[in-house]
Scaffold this active site. Structure first.
Site, PDB file in Angstrom:
ATOM      1  N   HIS A 190       0.832  -1.203   0.000  1.00  0.00           N
ATOM      2  CA  HIS A 190       0.000   0.000   0.000  1.00  0.00           C
ATOM      3  C   HIS A 190       0.875   1.266   0.000  1.00  0.00           C
ATOM      4  O   HIS A 190       0.637   2.206  -0.751  1.00  0.00           O
ATOM      5  CB  HIS A 190      -0.878  -0.032   1.251  1.00  0.00           C
ATOM      6  CG  HIS A 190      -1.625   1.211   1.478  1.00  0.00           C
ATOM      7  ND1 HIS A 190      -2.766   1.514   0.781  1.00  0.00           N
ATOM      8  CD2 HIS A 190      -1.379   2.264   2.283  1.00  0.00           C
ATOM      9  CE1 HIS A 190      -3.195   2.690   1.170  1.00  0.00           C
ATOM     10  NE2 HIS A 190      -2.378   3.171   2.082  1.00  0.00           N
ATOM     11  N   GLU A 430      -1.582 -14.474 -13.083  1.00  0.00           N
ATOM     12  CA  GLU A 430      -0.483 -14.232 -12.160  1.00  0.00           C
ATOM     13  C   GLU A 430      -0.036 -15.519 -11.464  1.00  0.00           C
ATOM     14  O   GLU A 430       0.817 -15.494 -10.598  1.00  0.00           O
ATOM     15  CB  GLU A 430      -0.837 -13.129 -11.152  1.00  0.00           C
ATOM     16  CG  GLU A 430      -2.191 -13.243 -10.509  1.00  0.00           C
ATOM     17  CD  GLU A 430      -2.586 -12.020  -9.665  1.00  0.00           C
ATOM     18  OE1 GLU A 430      -1.762 -11.117  -9.464  1.00  0.00           O
ATOM     19  OE2 GLU A 430      -3.737 -11.992  -9.195  1.00  0.00           O
ATOM     20  N   ASP A 454       2.887 -10.843  -8.907  1.00  0.00           N
ATOM     21  CA  ASP A 454       2.668 -12.177  -8.356  1.00  0.00           C
ATOM     22  C   ASP A 454       3.242 -13.263  -9.260  1.00  0.00           C
ATOM     23  O   ASP A 454       3.727 -14.283  -8.777  1.00  0.00           O
ATOM     24  CB  ASP A 454       1.169 -12.417  -8.129  1.00  0.00           C
ATOM     25  CG  ASP A 454       0.725 -11.852  -6.790  1.00  0.00           C
ATOM     26  OD1 ASP A 454       1.448 -12.057  -5.801  1.00  0.00           O
ATOM     27  OD2 ASP A 454      -0.325 -11.194  -6.740  1.00  0.00           O
TER      28      ASP A 454
HETATM   29  C1  PEP Z   1       0.359  -8.228  -9.723  1.00  0.00           C
HETATM   30  O1  PEP Z   1       0.378  -9.214  -8.990  1.00  0.00           O
HETATM   31  O2  PEP Z   1       1.187  -8.004 -10.622  1.00  0.00           O
HETATM   32  C2  PEP Z   1      -0.680  -7.210  -9.554  1.00  0.00           C
HETATM   33  C3  PEP Z   1      -0.831  -6.233 -10.429  1.00  0.00           C
HETATM   34  O3  PEP Z   1      -1.476  -7.284  -8.461  1.00  0.00           O
HETATM   35  P1  PEP Z   1      -1.012  -6.949  -6.970  1.00  0.00           P
HETATM   36  O4  PEP Z   1       0.318  -6.284  -7.052  1.00  0.00           O
HETATM   37  O5  PEP Z   1      -2.069  -6.059  -6.414  1.00  0.00           O
HETATM   38  O6  PEP Z   1      -0.970  -8.291  -6.345  1.00  0.00           O
HETATM   39 MG    MG Z   2      -1.333  -9.776  -7.811  1.00  0.00          MG
END
Ligand code: PEP
Ligand code: MG
Length: 572
Positions: A190, A430, A454
């Site tokens: 965040h 992901e 991810d």
């Molecule tokens: C990711 O995993 O690349 C993504 C965009 O989602 P987050 O970073 O919110 O997991």
């Molecule tokens: Mg993600």
């Protein structure tokens, strides 16, 4: 001079004094005093209220001119402090039950906050967060601790904290916070997302930073290399003053690309999208073709209670209004892993990133999921929108997600509530298992977006939050580019839109390869838009294709990066 290392998550350089920020944690126990002390204890309470009011008045005075909106938050806090009903109940607990002032304050304020939370009107329910804030202020004063907040700072500082909460960052004094250092948090936490959208240089994951840095220490924050230089000597300061100037110059040069149509040197067009986490306006909206990722979990994280359907509907409509007609990709709730909700106790798991998170959790809590889907669908009547599921691993997940949408649609239809009947439903790719069957996934989804944050974590089996493992977390590895090439090919062949919304899309070096692998939709934080447009403008389609082929056959990520840097250097 001492050098600490961490993850540079929001590019930039800052030179300022360190400001150690420790969020106050109320630690109150049930306790009572001896008879006869009533008046003394009550005076402690009224003194604390008076001191709290003085603090709030000072904040309001300092904010009124520059940020009247923020000042309003604190004016509302003064009103709460003066609420007679609350004060009477605290008085009553002190005199009738001989409750210690802190215990009485905690009990009464919490009780009122809970009552408000249950209110049907979302505006009233939202006031419960303010009540808790005021409670914490009074409790802190009762404990004799000094005020610390990031909303109104007197001088320019680099904030050093263990972690920052959404409530800390929401009111952050952007004029005075030159940089952010935290002990925890990775590139996609965040704090990182907020620092990027506010364009504040940030280095996260610096172990023991709040112990090592002292308040007022001179700090150089190098959020390009990922270094914190403590008490630097004169030569280093002079060197960094020049680096800062160069950095700002290069930012300015790139900024000229912000408004340009995104084209590669041979004239092919690509689309740039924006990633957002809040419902606030973002200057990036002006420069993009679409919103490739709206992380709705922040709507949940910034709330003190599970947001109701109406609250979510209002939040999603606000985003559509900010987007002014460009399509918004709303990602359904992605919590678990590193993200939690204070009002939703989830069982502790041994491997939270491999656990019951994101879509899995939503499928496990169908009522919560339905509330979000209904809110999203209702909002879809007010502007172009598509819905996307995070953490899809199998075709079962896709089918279960789609079925939940159908159920929500059927309910709305039966209730005569309008929504976009043709709304597109897509997935995030992901998890490697879905990447490997992208051809099948493409048949049952309207679009997909690759979450490279991810995907890196799961492909390389490396915890994305662990600061000790940054060397293993290789988003630009040959393995990553091979799997990405495969995903793009399958979706392109199926004629279904494919984008990348992970950090890699906003990395100018990686973007060259992604273009060469067939990607035409890049979604990123506002701060990366100009850099990606500028870098891609230097290459022809044929060159990017050749480069993409080459990097898939290099053996390490380090080789890939050195090679890509040299290719850019040649053309700059
Ligand atoms: C990711 O995993 O690349 C993504 C965009 O989602 P987050 O970073 O919110 O997991
Ligand atoms: Mg993600």
């Amino acid at each position: 001079m001492r050098i600490l290392k961490g993850n540079p998550v929001s590019r930039g350089i800052a030179l300022a004094k360190g400001y150690i920020y420790r969020a106050f944690k109320a630690d109150v126990h049930e306790s009572y005093f001896e008879s006869g002390q009533e008046a003394v204890m009550y005076k402690q309470f009224t003194d604390a209220v008076a001191a709290a009011e003085a603090e709030l008045n000072a904040i309001v005075a300092s904010l009124s001119a520059e940020s009247p909106e923020k000042a309003k938050i604190f004016t509302a806090h003064i009103e709460i402090l003066k609420d007679e009903e609350v004060a009477e109940e605290v008085k009553d607990m002190i005199f009738s039950s001989r409750a210690m002032p802190d215990y009485a304050v905690d009990m009464v304020f919490t009780e009122f906050a809970l009552l408000l939370e249950k209110a049907k009107d979302p505006l009233i329910a939202a006031r419960s967060a303010d009540l808790r804030d005021v409670r914490n202020r009074v409790l802190r004063i009762l404990k004799g601790e000094k005020e610390q907040n990031l909303a109104n700072l007197r001088e320019k500082v680099v904030v050093v904290a263990h972690d920052l909460l959404p409530s800390d960052t929401a009111t952050l004094d952007r004029a005075h916070v030159m940089g952010i250092i935290t002990e925890v948090g990775g590139a996609t936490s965040h704090t990182a997302i907020l620092a990027q959208s506010y364009k504040i240089p940030a280095v996260l994951g610096v172990p023991e930073a709040t112990e090592i840095v002292k308040n007022g220490d001179m700090v150089i924050l190098d959020a390009i290399k990922g270094e914190v230089l403590l008490e630097p000597d004169r030569t280093t300061i002079a060197e960094y003053e020049i680096k800062l100037e160069e950095f700002l110059k290069s930012e300015k040069q790139s900024a000229e690309f912000l408004n340009r149509i995104p084209l590669v040197a041979s004239g092919e067009r690509f689309s740039v999208g924006l990633n957002i986490g809040t419902t606030e306006p973002d200057e990036g909206f002006k420069y993009v073709d679409f919103v490739g990722l709206f992380r709705t979990e922040f709507v949940y994280m910034e709330s003190e209670h599970m947001p109701t359907e109406d609250e979510q509907f209002a939040a999603y409509r606000k985003v559509l209004a900010n987007a002014k007609g460009i399509p918004v990709t709303l990602r359904t709730l992605d919590i678990g892993g590193d993200k939690s909700l204070r009002y939703l106790a989830l069982p502790k798991e041994d491997n939270p990133f491999l656990g019951n998170r994101a879509l899995r959790l939503c499928l496990d809590m169908p009522e919560m999921f339905k509330t979000q889907l209904r809110a999203a669908l209702r909002a879809s009547a007010f502007g172009p929108m598509q819905i996307m599921f995070p953490m899809v691993g199998t075709m079962d997940d896709i089918r279960a997600g789609n079925a939940a949408v159908e159920e929500a649609k059927a309910e709305l239809r039966a209730e005569g509530i309008p929504f976009d009947e043709k709304i597109n439903i897509g997935i995030m790719i992901e998890i490697p298992s879905i990447a490997m069957i992208a051809d099948m996934a493409a048949k049952e989804t309207d679009f997909a977006s690759v979450g490279t944050n991810d995907l890196t974590q799961y492909l390389h089996a490396v915890d994305r939050m662990n600061p000790k493992l940054t060397n293993y977390y290789q988003s630009s590895s040959p393995a990553m580019f091979r799997i990405l090439g495969r995903i793009f090919k399958e979706y392109n062949e199926a004629g279904k839109p494919i984008s990348v919304c992970g950090e890699l899309a906003g990395d100018p070096l990686a973007a060259i390869v992604l273009f060469g692998l067939g990607l035409r939709k890049f979604s990123m934080n506002a701060s990366n838009i100009a850099h990606v447009k500028r870098t891609l403008s230097l290459f022809t389609l044929a060159e990017t294709e050749q480069i993409a082929k080459k990097v898939q056959n290099l053996s390490t990520e380090a080789e890939v990066i050195t090679y890509l840097k040299a290719e850019v250097e040649k053309r700059s």
